[in-house]
Design an enzyme around this catalytic site. Structure first.
Site, PDB file in Angstrom:
ATOM      1  N   LYS A   1       0.886  -1.092  -0.086  1.00 50.38           N
ATOM      2  CA  LYS A   1       0.055   0.027   0.053  1.00 50.38           C
ATOM      3  C   LYS A   1       0.872   1.118  -0.007  1.00 50.38           C
ATOM      4  O   LYS A   1       1.809   1.303  -0.662  1.00 50.38           O
ATOM      5  CB  LYS A   1      -1.130  -0.124   1.197  1.00 50.38           C
ATOM      6  CG  LYS A   1      -1.931  -1.195   1.121  1.00 50.38           C
ATOM      7  CD  LYS A   1      -3.024  -1.374   2.035  1.00 50.38           C
ATOM      8  CE  LYS A   1      -4.017  -2.545   1.926  1.00 50.38           C
ATOM      9  NZ  LYS A   1      -5.237  -2.402   2.551  1.00 50.38           N
TER      10      LYS A   1
ATOM     11  N   GLU B   1     -12.249  -9.209  -1.195  1.00 51.47           N
ATOM     12  CA  GLU B   1     -11.594  -8.507   0.136  1.00 51.47           C
ATOM     13  C   GLU B   1     -12.717  -7.798   0.728  1.00 51.47           C
ATOM     14  O   GLU B   1     -13.182  -6.507   0.096  1.00 51.47           O
ATOM     15  CB  GLU B   1     -10.313  -7.689  -0.275  1.00 51.47           C
ATOM     16  CG  GLU B   1      -9.364  -8.379  -0.637  1.00 51.47           C
ATOM     17  CD  GLU B   1      -8.238  -7.482  -0.469  1.00 51.47           C
ATOM     18  OE1 GLU B   1      -7.154  -7.854  -0.046  1.00 51.47           O
ATOM     19  OE2 GLU B   1      -8.096  -6.146  -0.687  1.00 51.47           O
TER      20      GLU B   1
ATOM     21  N   HIS C   1      -8.229  -2.510  -6.713  1.00 55.48           N
ATOM     22  CA  HIS C   1      -8.167  -2.608  -5.156  1.00 55.48           C
ATOM     23  C   HIS C   1      -9.199  -1.540  -4.585  1.00 55.48           C
ATOM     24  O   HIS C   1      -9.733  -0.539  -5.163  1.00 55.48           O
ATOM     25  CB  HIS C   1      -6.658  -2.267  -4.561  1.00 55.48           C
ATOM     26  CG  HIS C   1      -6.835  -2.524  -3.373  1.00 55.48           C
ATOM     27  ND1 HIS C   1      -6.994  -1.878  -2.000  1.00 55.48           N
ATOM     28  CD2 HIS C   1      -6.292  -3.895  -2.492  1.00 55.48           C
ATOM     29  CE1 HIS C   1      -6.715  -2.454  -1.152  1.00 55.48           C
ATOM     30  NE2 HIS C   1      -6.366  -3.722  -1.312  1.00 55.48           N
TER      31      HIS C   1
HETATM   32  O1  G3P Z   1      -4.629  -5.537  -0.476  1.00 58.99           O
HETATM   33  C1  G3P Z   1      -4.750  -6.516   0.831  1.00 58.99           C
HETATM   34  C2  G3P Z   1      -5.494  -5.695   1.687  1.00 58.99           C
HETATM   35  O2  G3P Z   1      -6.479  -4.678   1.119  1.00 58.99           O
HETATM   36  C3  G3P Z   1      -5.899  -6.462   3.011  1.00 58.99           C
HETATM   37  O3  G3P Z   1      -5.432  -5.417   3.797  1.00 58.99           O
HETATM   38  O4  G3P Z   1      -4.280  -4.997   6.079  1.00 58.99           O
HETATM   39  O5  G3P Z   1      -6.365  -6.191   5.984  1.00 58.99           O
HETATM   40  O6  G3P Z   1      -4.221  -7.293   5.150  1.00 58.99           O
HETATM   41  P1  G3P Z   1      -5.002  -6.170   5.378  1.00 58.99           P
END
Ligand code: G3P
Length: 224
Positions: A13, A143, A95
């Site tokens: 990020k 996600e 994303h």
């Molecule tokens: O691209 C990976 C992401 O959005 C997940 O973030 O910090 O929850 O692992 P995190």
């Protein structure tokens, strides 16, 4: 490296702990853990670190985004061929923190394929996962936005979204791999995501913000 497609991708990020020397530390740790475990780990650093990291390490490197453009007069845009030329293997697209319209997702996937980049299309729900699969990317990465950066694992908080996304994606195109992401930080989360049908995981804060990223990486691969 043992296989072509990673089981784990770490997104740096724009975290303070994710660029410059920190980016090298994480990429170096990912390479070491990949080699010792045989589990391929990819990294998605910021653009400024993409070229040095691609040249210093053997692990696959992903851009965090590419634009739906061809070479020419597009100031401030990200050209897929330039990403490839910087040494990247692939790119994230759409994303949650870099959302696109469906038309732009289609254009970015086409641009990435034109440049021979692997494509990882991120999605936020089951129907978007199915829609993304119609573009035949290499990966769809599901996600749930509310769990991103929360430290609460999608694999335990919302297992159904992984299972149903896998089914939705494979119904459209069985060759598309599915990654699960959001709140993943341990080997148990990875194991659970794989049990639910995912081909791997996409994560960020669990590794990037960790005091000892290598230890977290070792734990992540420990139950695969
Ligand atoms: O691209 C990976 C992401 O959005 C997940 O973030 O910090 O929850 O692992 P995190």
């Amino acid at each position: 490296m043992p296989d072509e497609f990673p089981k784990i991708i770490i997104n740096f990020k724009t975290y303070t702990e994710g660029y410059g020397g920190y980016a090298h530390n994480i990429a170096g740790a990912a390479e070491e853990v990949s080699e010792e475990s045989g589990v391929l780990i990819g990294v998605a650093p910021g653009y400024m670190d993409m070229h040095p990291i691609s040249h210093h390490y053997e692990i696959p490197v992903y851009a965090q985004h590419v634009d739906a453009i061809t070479a020419g007069a597009h100031t401030g845009h990200i050209l897929a061929e330039a990403v490839r030329s910087a040494g990247a293997t692939g790119t994230l697209i759409n994303h949650s923190e870099r959302r696109l319209t469906l038309a732009d997702v289609s254009g970015s996937v086409a641009a990435a394929k034109r440049a021979h980049l692997q494509t990882v299309v991120c999605t936020n729900d089951i129907s978007t996962s199915a829609a993304a699969a119609t573009f035949a990317p290499d990966f769809v990465a599901i996600e749930p936005p509310e769990l991103i950066g929360s430290g609460i694992s999608v694999a335990t908080a919302d297992p159904a979204i992984i299972e149903n996304s896998v089914n939705a994606v494979k119904n459209v195109n069985k060759d598309v791999r599915v990654l699960a992401g959001a709140g993943i930080s341990t080997g148990d989360c990875v194991k659970r995501a794989l049990e639910l049908g995912a081909d791997g995981v996409l994560l960020a804060s669990g590794v990037v913000k960790a005091k000892f990223p290598k230890e977290v990486l070792r734990d992540l691969v420990s139950k695969i």
